[in-house]
Write an enzyme that holds these catalytic residues in place. Structure first.
Site, PDB file in Angstrom:
ATOM      1  N   GLY A  41       7.195  -2.914   6.688  1.00 59.46           N
ATOM      2  CA  GLY A  41       6.064  -1.394   7.523  1.00 59.46           C
ATOM      3  C   GLY A  41       3.710  -2.009   6.467  1.00 59.46           C
ATOM      4  N   ARG A  42       3.786  -1.108   6.466  1.00 59.10           N
ATOM      5  CA  ARG A  42       2.433  -0.442   6.415  1.00 59.10           C
ATOM      6  C   ARG A  42       2.089  -1.384   4.791  1.00 59.10           C
ATOM      7  NH1 ARG A  42       2.446   4.397   8.743  1.00 59.10           N
ATOM      8  NH2 ARG A  42       3.442   4.401   7.345  1.00 59.10           N
ATOM      9  N   ILE A  43       3.080  -1.011   4.399  1.00 56.33           N
ATOM     10  CA  ILE A  43       2.534  -1.019   2.691  1.00 56.33           C
ATOM     11  C   ILE A  43       3.442  -2.949   2.798  1.00 56.33           C
ATOM     12  CG2 ILE A  43       3.487  -1.589   0.715  1.00 56.33           C
ATOM     13  CD1 ILE A  43       3.391   2.004   0.391  1.00 56.33           C
ATOM     14  N   SER A  54      13.198  -7.564   7.993  1.00 56.57           N
ATOM     15  CA  SER A  54      13.236  -5.978   8.546  1.00 56.57           C
ATOM     16  C   SER A  54      13.220  -5.479   9.993  1.00 56.57           C
ATOM     17  CB  SER A  54      11.438  -5.732   8.850  1.00 56.57           C
ATOM     18  OG  SER A  54      11.165  -4.524   8.898  1.00 56.57           O
ATOM     19  N   ARG A  76      11.560   3.014  -3.459  1.00 57.52           N
ATOM     20  CA  ARG A  76      12.381   3.983  -4.086  1.00 57.52           C
ATOM     21  C   ARG A  76      12.911   3.279  -4.963  1.00 57.52           C
ATOM     22  NH1 ARG A  76       8.195   6.213  -3.294  1.00 57.52           N
ATOM     23  NH2 ARG A  76       7.700   8.729  -2.322  1.00 57.52           N
ATOM     24  N   GLU A  79      14.767   9.269 -11.485  1.00 60.79           N
ATOM     25  CA  GLU A  79      13.481   9.486 -12.328  1.00 60.79           C
ATOM     26  C   GLU A  79      13.354  10.991 -12.473  1.00 60.79           C
ATOM     27  OE1 GLU A  79       9.980   8.697  -9.420  1.00 60.79           O
ATOM     28  OE2 GLU A  79      10.853   6.443  -9.292  1.00 60.79           O
ATOM     29  N   HIS A 131       5.706   5.011 -11.851  1.00 60.38           N
ATOM     30  CA  HIS A 131       5.687   5.674 -10.298  1.00 60.38           C
ATOM     31  C   HIS A 131       4.074   5.815 -10.099  1.00 60.38           C
ATOM     32  CE1 HIS A 131       7.201   7.766  -6.905  1.00 60.38           C
ATOM     33  NE2 HIS A 131       6.260   6.922  -6.403  1.00 60.38           N
ATOM     34  N   GLY A 164       2.308   3.967  -8.382  1.00 62.29           N
ATOM     35  CA  GLY A 164       1.742   2.908  -7.214  1.00 62.29           C
ATOM     36  C   GLY A 164       0.180   3.154  -6.163  1.00 62.29           C
TER      37      GLY A 164
END
Ligand code: GLV
Ligand code: GLV
Length: 320
Positions: free
Chosen positions: A155-157, A177, A237, A266, A284, A286
């Site tokens: 995806g984008r990241i 992907s 995640r 978490e 967490h 990012g």
């Protein structure tokens, strides 16, 4: 139409200032998550609710939404904390904050990659707590430039991270992907099956959203397929990795090291991980830069504004 907004936690000051000019809102003033009661009050009595990614907006909460609620606007790109299907079934939109945090999140993936490969945390600890002496084989780590990196989730990241790896560090990029990525194809990345990626890569970085299909995508069997010198990075995640299996693999040196920004349960972290030197642990963060957290807030405000004007949110999410 109820144009009042409930905000489950204070956002950065510039975002609060923009909200002051844009709509009426109530905010949980405390430096803690909203309680379940506060969330219920939010969905019951407001036209929109701005949620944090650690607010659990499950189907129970959504079933208590009042007739006015039109939008759940998540402050974050991931939206696995919201039962989107339940919301959509009641005619409630859900929005997120893509794009504005892509660079920051790809950057933290690199931060972890470098820290794990070059033993930054270990080295810092040595300098602070004891003494050091240069020697030919002292504190050796792994080469980065020119090595092979595998991206899971384009995806984008993932695509942004892959371009940084190729253009900045001359890395060979493989990706796995369900979609083709033009951005990755433009740097001659190779699209491969998961097994091939696991066996060929020196570094592996996770960029998939959390869904029932991606839960425990990386478990003991997948870790066993990686090189013994491989370094695994997770900024997506936590539950995408079987955290106990990872702790075991790092203990047994099945893989060399890992860098984690997210955890399966978490804010709890598998206790064994905290005892290991070959894992770098971040809380967490990012998207946690001054600029990015402001921009995420500005985007949340745009989404709320659009829906209060009777339009669709600009960053609408749906379940497929
Ligand atoms: C961060 O984890 C996000 O989903 O924005
Ligand atoms: C998130 O923005 C992604 O699609 O990677």
């Amino acid at each position: 139409m109820n144009k009042k907004v409930y905000v489950t936690r204070r956002l950065p000051e510039k975002v609060m200032q923009l909200m002051n000019k844009t709509f009426e809102y109530d905010v949980n003033p405390e430096p803690r998550l909203a309680t379940r009661e506060e969330l219920i009050n939010g969905v019951k009595n407001y036209g929109a609710i701005i949620t944090m990614l650690n607010d659990n907006i499950d189907s129970d909460i959504i079933s208590m939404a009042g007739p006015d609620l039109k939008l759940i606007a998540n402050y974050g790109v991931g939206f696995n904390n919201i039962d989107v299907k339940a919301a959509n079934e009641r005619g409630i939109y859900v929005s997120n904050t893509p794009d504005v945090l892509t660079d920051a999140t790809a950057d933290i993936a690199f931060t972890l990659l470098f820290a794990a490969a070059r033993r930054v945390i270990e080295g810092d600890n040595i300098v602070r707590t004891s003494s050091f002496a240069w020697a030919p084989e002292y504190m050796l780590g792994y080469d980065i430039t020119g090595k092979t990196i595998g991206i899971i989730g384009a995806g984008r990241i993932g695509a942004n991270f892959g371009r940084k790896a190729a253009l900045g560090f001359n890395m060979k990029v493989l990706y796995y992907s369900h979609r083709n990525s033009e951005q990755l194809d433009s740097i001659d990345a190779e699209k491969v099956e998961l097994d091939e990626l696991l066996t060929r890569c020196d570094f592996i970085s996770l960029h998939v959203p959390l869904t029932p299909e991606t839960k425990h995508l990386i478990g003991a069997a997948e870790l066993a397929k990686m090189k013994s010198t491989a370094i695994l990075i997770n900024t997506a995640r936590g539950p995408v990795i079987d955290e106990k299996a990872l702790a075991e693999a790092l203990t047994q040196k099945v893989i060399a090291a890992a860098g984690l920004d997210v955890y399966e349960h978490e804010p709890d972290v598998e206790p064994v991980l905290k005892t290991l030197k070959n894992v770098v642990l971040m809380p967490h963060v990012g998207s946690a830069t001054f600029g990015t957290r402001d921009n995420m807030g500005f985007l949340v405000v745009r989404n709320v504004e659009a829906v209060l004007e009777g339009k669709e949110p600009v960053n609408m999410v749906r379940v497929k």
